[in-house]
Design a protein around this motif. Structure first.
Motif, PDB file in Angstrom:
ATOM      1  N   ILE A 164       1.192  15.826 -14.232  1.00 30.63           N
ATOM      2  CA  ILE A 164       0.960  17.274 -14.154  1.00 30.63           C
ATOM      3  C   ILE A 164       2.013  18.034 -14.943  1.00 30.63           C
ATOM      4  O   ILE A 164       1.692  18.981 -15.665  1.00 30.63           O
ATOM      5  CB  ILE A 164       0.934  17.719 -12.679  1.00 30.63           C
ATOM      6  N   THR A 165       3.290  17.638 -14.830  1.00 31.23           N
ATOM      7  CA  THR A 165       4.349  18.380 -15.519  1.00 31.23           C
ATOM      8  C   THR A 165       4.296  18.193 -17.030  1.00 31.23           C
ATOM      9  O   THR A 165       4.602  19.124 -17.773  1.00 31.23           O
ATOM     10  CB  THR A 165       5.739  17.985 -15.001  1.00 31.23           C
ATOM     11  N   THR A 166       3.913  16.996 -17.500  1.00 30.86           N
ATOM     12  CA  THR A 166       3.875  16.763 -18.949  1.00 30.86           C
ATOM     13  C   THR A 166       2.487  16.978 -19.545  1.00 30.86           C
ATOM     14  O   THR A 166       2.333  16.891 -20.759  1.00 30.86           O
ATOM     15  CB  THR A 166       4.329  15.327 -19.279  1.00 30.86           C
TER      16      THR A 166
ATOM     17  N   SER B 206       0.831  -1.195   0.000  1.00 26.55           N
ATOM     18  CA  SER B 206       0.000   0.000   0.000  1.00 26.55           C
ATOM     19  C   SER B 206       0.872   1.253   0.000  1.00 26.55           C
ATOM     20  O   SER B 206       0.595   2.218  -0.713  1.00 26.55           O
ATOM     21  CB  SER B 206      -0.931  -0.010   1.210  1.00 26.55           C
ATOM     22  N   GLY B 207       1.920   1.245   0.788  1.00 27.69           N
ATOM     23  CA  GLY B 207       2.845   2.385   0.824  1.00 27.69           C
ATOM     24  C   GLY B 207       3.574   2.581  -0.488  1.00 27.69           C
ATOM     25  O   GLY B 207       3.761   3.710  -0.950  1.00 27.69           O
ATOM     26  N   TYR B 208       4.002   1.464  -1.088  1.00 28.39           N
ATOM     27  CA  TYR B 208       4.683   1.555  -2.384  1.00 28.39           C
ATOM     28  C   TYR B 208       3.751   2.098  -3.461  1.00 28.39           C
ATOM     29  O   TYR B 208       4.164   2.911  -4.299  1.00 28.39           O
ATOM     30  CB  TYR B 208       5.225   0.191  -2.812  1.00 28.39           C
ATOM     31  N   LEU B 209       2.496   1.657  -3.450  1.00 28.37           N
ATOM     32  CA  LEU B 209       1.536   2.158  -4.433  1.00 28.37           C
ATOM     33  C   LEU B 209       1.244   3.638  -4.213  1.00 28.37           C
ATOM     34  O   LEU B 209       1.025   4.374  -5.170  1.00 28.37           O
ATOM     35  CB  LEU B 209       0.248   1.340  -4.381  1.00 28.37           C
ATOM     36  N   LEU B 210       1.256   4.070  -2.956  1.00 32.55           N
ATOM     37  CA  LEU B 210       1.059   5.486  -2.658  1.00 32.55           C
ATOM     38  C   LEU B 210       2.181   6.323  -3.255  1.00 32.55           C
ATOM     39  O   LEU B 210       1.932   7.325  -3.925  1.00 32.55           O
ATOM     40  CB  LEU B 210       0.988   5.695  -1.149  1.00 32.55           C
ATOM     41  N   ILE B 211       3.415   5.893  -3.048  1.00 35.37           N
ATOM     42  CA  ILE B 211       4.565   6.626  -3.590  1.00 35.37           C
ATOM     43  C   ILE B 211       4.551   6.591  -5.111  1.00 35.37           C
ATOM     44  O   ILE B 211       4.792   7.611  -5.775  1.00 35.37           O
ATOM     45  CB  ILE B 211       5.877   6.039  -3.032  1.00 35.37           C
ATOM     46  N   LEU B 212       4.247   5.440  -5.691  1.00 37.42           N
ATOM     47  CA  LEU B 212       4.176   5.319  -7.149  1.00 37.42           C
ATOM     48  C   LEU B 212       3.090   6.216  -7.721  1.00 37.42           C
ATOM     49  O   LEU B 212       3.279   6.860  -8.763  1.00 37.42           O
ATOM     50  CB  LEU B 212       3.930   3.859  -7.544  1.00 37.42           C
ATOM     51  N   GLY B 213       1.954   6.283  -7.033  1.00 34.79           N
ATOM     52  CA  GLY B 213       0.873   7.156  -7.473  1.00 34.79           C
ATOM     53  C   GLY B 213       1.277   8.616  -7.448  1.00 34.79           C
ATOM     54  O   GLY B 213       0.936   9.392  -8.352  1.00 34.79           O
ATOM     55  N   MET B 214       2.011   9.026  -6.412  1.00 36.81           N
ATOM     56  CA  MET B 214       2.482  10.408  -6.333  1.00 36.81           C
ATOM     57  C   MET B 214       3.471  10.726  -7.456  1.00 36.81           C
ATOM     58  O   MET B 214       3.443  11.819  -8.023  1.00 36.81           O
ATOM     59  CB  MET B 214       3.137  10.666  -4.976  1.00 36.81           C
TER      60      MET B 214
ATOM     61  N   TRP C  14      -4.322   9.403 -14.789  1.00 36.16           N
ATOM     62  CA  TRP C  14      -5.263   8.306 -14.529  1.00 36.16           C
ATOM     63  C   TRP C  14      -4.563   7.137 -13.858  1.00 36.16           C
ATOM     64  O   TRP C  14      -5.140   6.467 -12.996  1.00 36.16           O
ATOM     65  CB  TRP C  14      -5.947   7.857 -15.811  1.00 36.16           C
ATOM     66  N   ALA C  15      -3.313   6.879 -14.241  1.00 37.72           N
ATOM     67  CA  ALA C  15      -2.548   5.818 -13.579  1.00 37.72           C
ATOM     68  C   ALA C  15      -2.310   6.176 -12.111  1.00 37.72           C
ATOM     69  O   ALA C  15      -2.361   5.300 -11.235  1.00 37.72           O
ATOM     70  CB  ALA C  15      -1.219   5.603 -14.298  1.00 37.72           C
ATOM     71  N   ALA C  16      -2.088   7.452 -11.839  1.00 34.85           N
ATOM     72  CA  ALA C  16      -1.898   7.905 -10.465  1.00 34.85           C
ATOM     73  C   ALA C  16      -3.168   7.699  -9.648  1.00 34.85           C
ATOM     74  O   ALA C  16      -3.115   7.231  -8.508  1.00 34.85           O
ATOM     75  CB  ALA C  16      -1.486   9.372 -10.441  1.00 34.85           C
TER      76      ALA C  16
ATOM     77  N   LEU D 290      -3.465   5.221  -6.375  1.00 39.02           N
ATOM     78  CA  LEU D 290      -3.899   5.744  -5.080  1.00 39.02           C
ATOM     79  C   LEU D 290      -5.157   5.036  -4.584  1.00 39.02           C
ATOM     80  O   LEU D 290      -5.278   4.738  -3.395  1.00 39.02           O
ATOM     81  CB  LEU D 290      -4.125   7.249  -5.162  1.00 39.02           C
ATOM     82  N   MET D 291      -6.087   4.741  -5.475  1.00 40.34           N
ATOM     83  CA  MET D 291      -7.303   4.049  -5.066  1.00 40.34           C
ATOM     84  C   MET D 291      -7.002   2.613  -4.639  1.00 40.34           C
ATOM     85  O   MET D 291      -7.551   2.129  -3.651  1.00 40.34           O
ATOM     86  CB  MET D 291      -8.338   4.067  -6.194  1.00 40.34           C
TER      87      MET D 291
END
Length: 56
Positions: free
Chosen positions: A24-26, A9-17, A33-35, A39-40
């Protein structure tokens, strides 16, 4: 092999961020949507990063 849902869950949170910042930057909606998906899934799998102490 047992999967530790809390760590995943923590790894997915960091990956989502990371995906969210790339999206956002690109200005690429696929990363955004992958983010959201990461996160979900993180919330559903563990959700312990919101309340580390657990329910009392």
């Amino acid at each position: 092999m047992k999967i530790d849902r809390r760590k995943l869950s923590g790894y997915l949170l960091i990956l989502g961020m990371v995906f969210l910042s790339i999206g956002i930057t690109t200005k690429n909606t696929a990363f955004s949507w992958a983010a959201v998906a990461c996160l979900m899934i993180s919330l559903v799998m563990g959700g312990k990063w919101i309340n580390p102490g657990g329910k009392k």
